[in-house]
Design a protein around this motif. Structure first.
Motif, PDB file in Angstrom:
ATOM      1  N   ASN A 292       0.833  -1.200   0.000  1.00 17.87           N
ATOM      2  CA  ASN A 292       0.000   0.000   0.000  1.00 17.87           C
ATOM      3  C   ASN A 292       0.870   1.254   0.000  1.00 17.87           C
ATOM      4  O   ASN A 292       0.550   2.258  -0.663  1.00 17.87           O
ATOM      5  CB  ASN A 292      -0.923  -0.001   1.223  1.00 17.87           C
ATOM      6  CG  ASN A 292      -1.689   1.304   1.378  1.00 17.87           C
ATOM      7  OD1 ASN A 292      -1.370   2.119   2.241  1.00 17.87           O
ATOM      8  ND2 ASN A 292      -2.692   1.515   0.534  1.00 17.87           N
ATOM      9  N   TRP A 295       2.085   1.751  -3.484  1.00 16.75           N
ATOM     10  CA  TRP A 295       0.994   2.243  -4.327  1.00 16.75           C
ATOM     11  C   TRP A 295       0.722   3.727  -4.047  1.00 16.75           C
ATOM     12  O   TRP A 295       0.603   4.542  -4.975  1.00 16.75           O
ATOM     13  CB  TRP A 295      -0.273   1.420  -4.075  1.00 16.75           C
ATOM     14  CG  TRP A 295      -1.416   1.803  -4.954  1.00 16.75           C
ATOM     15  CD1 TRP A 295      -2.334   2.810  -4.733  1.00 16.75           C
ATOM     16  CD2 TRP A 295      -1.765   1.238  -6.213  1.00 16.75           C
ATOM     17  NE1 TRP A 295      -3.233   2.880  -5.768  1.00 16.75           N
ATOM     18  CE2 TRP A 295      -2.905   1.925  -6.692  1.00 16.75           C
ATOM     19  CE3 TRP A 295      -1.236   0.206  -6.982  1.00 16.75           C
ATOM     20  CZ2 TRP A 295      -3.517   1.606  -7.895  1.00 16.75           C
ATOM     21  CZ3 TRP A 295      -1.852  -0.108  -8.190  1.00 16.75           C
ATOM     22  CH2 TRP A 295      -2.975   0.572  -8.638  1.00 16.75           C
ATOM     23  N   THR A 296       0.617   4.082  -2.779  1.00 20.77           N
ATOM     24  CA  THR A 296       0.291   5.454  -2.385  1.00 20.77           C
ATOM     25  C   THR A 296       1.340   6.436  -2.868  1.00 20.77           C
ATOM     26  O   THR A 296       1.017   7.572  -3.262  1.00 20.77           O
ATOM     27  CB  THR A 296       0.153   5.538  -0.850  1.00 20.77           C
ATOM     28  OG1 THR A 296      -0.858   4.633  -0.414  1.00 20.77           O
ATOM     29  CG2 THR A 296      -0.211   6.949  -0.406  1.00 20.77           C
ATOM     30  N   LYS A 302      -0.045   2.085 -12.093  1.00 24.37           N
ATOM     31  CA  LYS A 302      -1.488   2.117 -11.857  1.00 24.37           C
ATOM     32  C   LYS A 302      -2.252   1.229 -12.835  1.00 24.37           C
ATOM     33  O   LYS A 302      -3.434   0.950 -12.635  1.00 24.37           O
ATOM     34  CB  LYS A 302      -2.011   3.558 -11.954  1.00 24.37           C
ATOM     35  CG  LYS A 302      -1.503   4.467 -10.833  1.00 24.37           C
ATOM     36  CD  LYS A 302      -1.942   3.977  -9.458  1.00 24.37           C
ATOM     37  CE  LYS A 302      -1.619   4.958  -8.341  1.00 24.37           C
ATOM     38  NZ  LYS A 302      -0.203   4.965  -7.950  1.00 24.37           N
ATOM     39  N   GLU A 303      -1.574   0.765 -13.891  1.00 25.52           N
ATOM     40  CA  GLU A 303      -2.211  -0.132 -14.854  1.00 25.52           C
ATOM     41  C   GLU A 303      -1.894  -1.606 -14.593  1.00 25.52           C
ATOM     42  O   GLU A 303      -2.255  -2.468 -15.397  1.00 25.52           O
ATOM     43  CB  GLU A 303      -1.769   0.228 -16.273  1.00 25.52           C
ATOM     44  CG  GLU A 303      -2.215   1.605 -16.735  1.00 25.52           C
ATOM     45  CD  GLU A 303      -1.792   1.903 -18.167  1.00 25.52           C
ATOM     46  OE1 GLU A 303      -2.693   2.080 -19.009  1.00 25.52           O
ATOM     47  OE2 GLU A 303      -0.572   1.936 -18.435  1.00 25.52           O
ATOM     48  N   VAL A 507      -6.540  -6.487  -3.278  1.00 28.54           N
ATOM     49  CA  VAL A 507      -6.369  -5.376  -4.219  1.00 28.54           C
ATOM     50  C   VAL A 507      -6.901  -4.082  -3.612  1.00 28.54           C
ATOM     51  O   VAL A 507      -6.282  -3.011  -3.735  1.00 28.54           O
ATOM     52  CB  VAL A 507      -7.068  -5.692  -5.556  1.00 28.54           C
ATOM     53  CG1 VAL A 507      -7.072  -4.461  -6.464  1.00 28.54           C
ATOM     54  CG2 VAL A 507      -6.377  -6.851  -6.260  1.00 28.54           C
ATOM     55  N   LYS A 508      -8.037  -4.170  -2.930  1.00 35.56           N
ATOM     56  CA  LYS A 508      -8.610  -2.967  -2.309  1.00 35.56           C
ATOM     57  C   LYS A 508      -7.700  -2.420  -1.218  1.00 35.56           C
ATOM     58  O   LYS A 508      -7.498  -1.203  -1.105  1.00 35.56           O
ATOM     59  CB  LYS A 508      -9.993  -3.282  -1.741  1.00 35.56           C
ATOM     60  CG  LYS A 508     -11.075  -3.446  -2.801  1.00 35.56           C
ATOM     61  CD  LYS A 508     -12.438  -3.684  -2.175  1.00 35.56           C
ATOM     62  CE  LYS A 508     -13.521  -3.757  -3.244  1.00 35.56           C
ATOM     63  NZ  LYS A 508     -14.873  -3.964  -2.641  1.00 35.56           N
ATOM     64  N   VAL A 510      -4.418  -2.830  -0.987  1.00 35.73           N
ATOM     65  CA  VAL A 510      -3.197  -2.310  -1.608  1.00 35.73           C
ATOM     66  C   VAL A 510      -3.453  -0.937  -2.227  1.00 35.73           C
ATOM     67  O   VAL A 510      -2.649  -0.004  -2.078  1.00 35.73           O
ATOM     68  CB  VAL A 510      -2.664  -3.295  -2.668  1.00 35.73           C
ATOM     69  CG1 VAL A 510      -1.586  -2.630  -3.528  1.00 35.73           C
ATOM     70  CG2 VAL A 510      -2.100  -4.542  -1.999  1.00 35.73           C
ATOM     71  N   THR A 511      -4.566  -0.788  -2.908  1.00 34.33           N
ATOM     72  CA  THR A 511      -4.863   0.471  -3.602  1.00 34.33           C
ATOM     73  C   THR A 511      -5.488   1.518  -2.703  1.00 34.33           C
ATOM     74  O   THR A 511      -5.688   2.664  -3.140  1.00 34.33           O
ATOM     75  CB  THR A 511      -5.802   0.205  -4.793  1.00 34.33           C
ATOM     76  OG1 THR A 511      -7.035  -0.372  -4.318  1.00 34.33           O
ATOM     77  CG2 THR A 511      -5.155  -0.725  -5.804  1.00 34.33           C
ATOM     78  N   SER A 513      -8.536   1.568  -1.466  1.00 34.86           N
ATOM     79  CA  SER A 513      -9.985   1.717  -1.536  1.00 34.86           C
ATOM     80  C   SER A 513     -10.682   1.056  -0.344  1.00 34.86           C
ATOM     81  O   SER A 513     -11.858   1.299  -0.108  1.00 34.86           O
ATOM     82  CB  SER A 513     -10.522   1.142  -2.849  1.00 34.86           C
ATOM     83  OG  SER A 513     -10.266  -0.246  -2.942  1.00 34.86           O
TER      84      SER A 513
END
Length: 547
Positions: A292, A295-296, A302-303, A507-508, A510-511, A513
């Motif tokens: 995370n 990612w942040t 991002k793809e 995934v949520k 890590v990103t 969300s």
């Protein structure tokens, strides 16, 4: 890292259809005996247990095969014609295009209109269990013990792990495997050595150092184009398990996988021999927090969860990529592939660390089966067992000696130049399409470094693998689970939901969300999805395998 478990619904449907139509030929649940045990069976005296020909007098069989699109019809195939002359086993092939093979195979089993054997059968462990239960495929144990599979017998005597990997939950062997001992079964990750040198950076050895390197890749313009266009960490979508794909290269950095490898998405065996769902472990939360952060801070593409391989290659060609974890070689990385080298195992924890990106020697267990309609299973098994020898694997992968390949003084197999570098511009697979059958996989074979001609065994690729080789999970610990029919049915109702939910939430997290503050709620939800039953099924399979 591996194992997309096929839902049991297909197997259940086939078995149900057999029950409704009364097609199954056995009245008991034991392993089936081959057809023609009486006068109709050809004499075993006609079959030689070693050497060639296999049959003194011609043996005729009917085989079903999944034909890969590049490979010629097996009835007209030069390699198979050569083997027919060598073995004196003459096969009438039902050579079905690969894209329609599964439908035809399932129909033939459902109607019980079976060939004598199936090659490139692509049978999941669920279907193997189901067809064995109905008696439509025969157990091979007695034939192996009687000496009709000399190559497989020698391999199992040398490596008990092979026997364990191909033995079904009921204790019988129903199929022949695809075995790989070459470096092609070891996956790699690739870091941009040119960028490290450009920025004066050392190769990272820990996850914290890896973070600092990725940050430098993003901020210090290593490609020198005066644009902030670098992509420090990228990848591409290969399966539905996007979260597991992102993390799988790094499980061993946190100490996971050392006792079994990663036996299913988010699953390994702990130090006490207990199946562990990694995604509910406290240490796994550390992995999520780390990714995370990447990612942040914009260090992960991002793809990464949507793009395909071609998009990654285009970014590499533009000199924009710092790190990517895919493939067993770097030739796929395009024009700038020479910039990339294998990174070491990156330490994130005290204690032992591992490189878990290695498949078991036994890669596919459902590639070849003999049906209960077969009048001469002895000849059939001997015919198929040849592909587990060095010469047989060479036939499958390289073609005919002195026609398509030669053997050098060190015993290494080499394609002749007109096939390795076709003058008409054909790829190697295309040039060999009349001589080889390995294209598309699912072939009974034993691939060694001497026979393998893939890019994974190029000298520079072997040198890259040497960096991680000391950290590979030992072969004897790598598990191939085998389930009973009842276990397969239960898995079909719970495994898909658990794996899909886990992956979606990873995934949520890590990103960002889903906030990491909801971690305990995530674990509680998993525990309420029959996770204990899911793990119990794998535990039973592991305990059987580990006996």
């Amino acid at each position: 890292m591996r194992k997309k478990w096929v839902a049991a619904a297909a197997a259940v449907q086939v078995v149900s259809l057999l029950a409704m139509t009364g097609c199954a030929s056995n009245d008991n649940n034991g392993p089936s005996e081959p057809a023609g045990q009486g006068a109709a069976a050809e004499s075993k005296d006609n079959i030689n247990k070693t050497g060639f020909p296999i049959a003194n007098e011609p043996v005729r069989l009917k085989g079903l095969v999944s034909k890969y699109e590049l490979v010629k019809d097996w009835n007209e195939h030069k390699g198979m014609k050569h083997y027919e002359e060598l073995s004196n086993v003459k096969i009438e092939w039902d050579s079905v295009p690969q894209n329609s093979f599964e439908e035809r195979r399932n129909l033939l089993f459902a109607s019980n209109d079976l060939p004598d054997f199936v090659m490139r059968a692509n049978l999941s462990s669920q279907l193997l269990t189901s067809y064995a239960a109905t008696g439509q495929i025969i157990a091979l144990d007695e034939l192996i013990e009687a000496g009709y599979a000399p190559n497989l017998s020698a391999l199992m005597q040398e490596d008990e792990g092979i026997r364990k990997a191909i033995t079904a939950a009921d204790g019988h062997i129903y199929s022949l495997p695809n075995i790989s001992e070459a470096d092609g079964r070891i996956s790699s990750s690739w870091i941009n050595q040119k960028w490290l040198e450009e920025l004066g950076l050392e190769m990272p050895s820990t996850m914290d150092e890896f973070y600092e390197v990725l940050k430098a890749f993003k901020e210090k313009d290593p490609n020198g184009n005066q644009q902030a266009d670098e992509v420090p960490f990228t990848g591409y979508k290969e399966t539905k398990s996007s979260g597991n794909e992102l993390i799988r290269t790094f499980y061993g950095s946190w100490g996971y996988g050392g006792n079994s490898g990663i036996i299913a998405p988010y699953m390994d065996v702990d130090g006490e021999g207990k199946i562990r769902y990694i995604a509910t472990d406290d240490k796994f939360k550390e992995i999520i927090v780390f990714f995370n952060k990447l990612w942040t801070e914009g260090l992960i593409d991002k793809e990464i969860f949507s793009q395909d391989m071609n998009k990654v290659v285009s970014k590499v060609d533009e000199d924009r990529v710092g790190f990517v974890a895919r493939g067993n070689n770097n030739l796929w990385l395009g024009n700038n592939r020479a910039n990339y080298v294998q990174n070491p195992v990156l330490r994130a924890t005290e204690g032992d660390i591992y490189w878990v990106g290695v498949n078991p020697k036994v890669r596919e267990v459902g590639s070849f089966v003999i049906t209960n309609k077969n009048p001469n299973p002895e000849a059939t098994l001997r015919w198929a067992d040849h592909f587990l020898s060095e010469e047989g694997t060479a036939l499958a992968r390289l073609g005919i000696k002195d026609v398509t390949y030669t053997i050098d003084a060190d015993g290494f197999y080499k394609l002749k130049d007109e096939f390795a570098n076709d003058p008409n511009g054909l790829t190697v697979d295309e040039a060999l399409s009349e001589y080889t059958i390995f294209q598309g996989g699912q072939i009974t074979q034993r691939v060694t470094q001497k026979v393998d001609q893939s890019a994974a065994v190029l000298p520079e690729m072997i040198a890259n693998k040497d960096i991680i080789r000391p950290y590979l999970v030992p072969d004897e610990k790598l598990m191939n689970p085998s389930f009973t029919e009842e276990e397969n049915i239960k898995l079909g109702t719970i495994a898909t939901d658990i794996e899909a939910f886990t992956d979606e939430q990873v995934v949520k997290f890590v990103t960002g969300s889903r906030p990491i503050g909801e971690w305990d709620k995530f674990v509680s939800t998993l525990n309420n999805m029959k996770l204990d039953e899911y793990l119990a099924i794998y535990q039973a399979a592991y305990d059987r395998w580990n006996q």
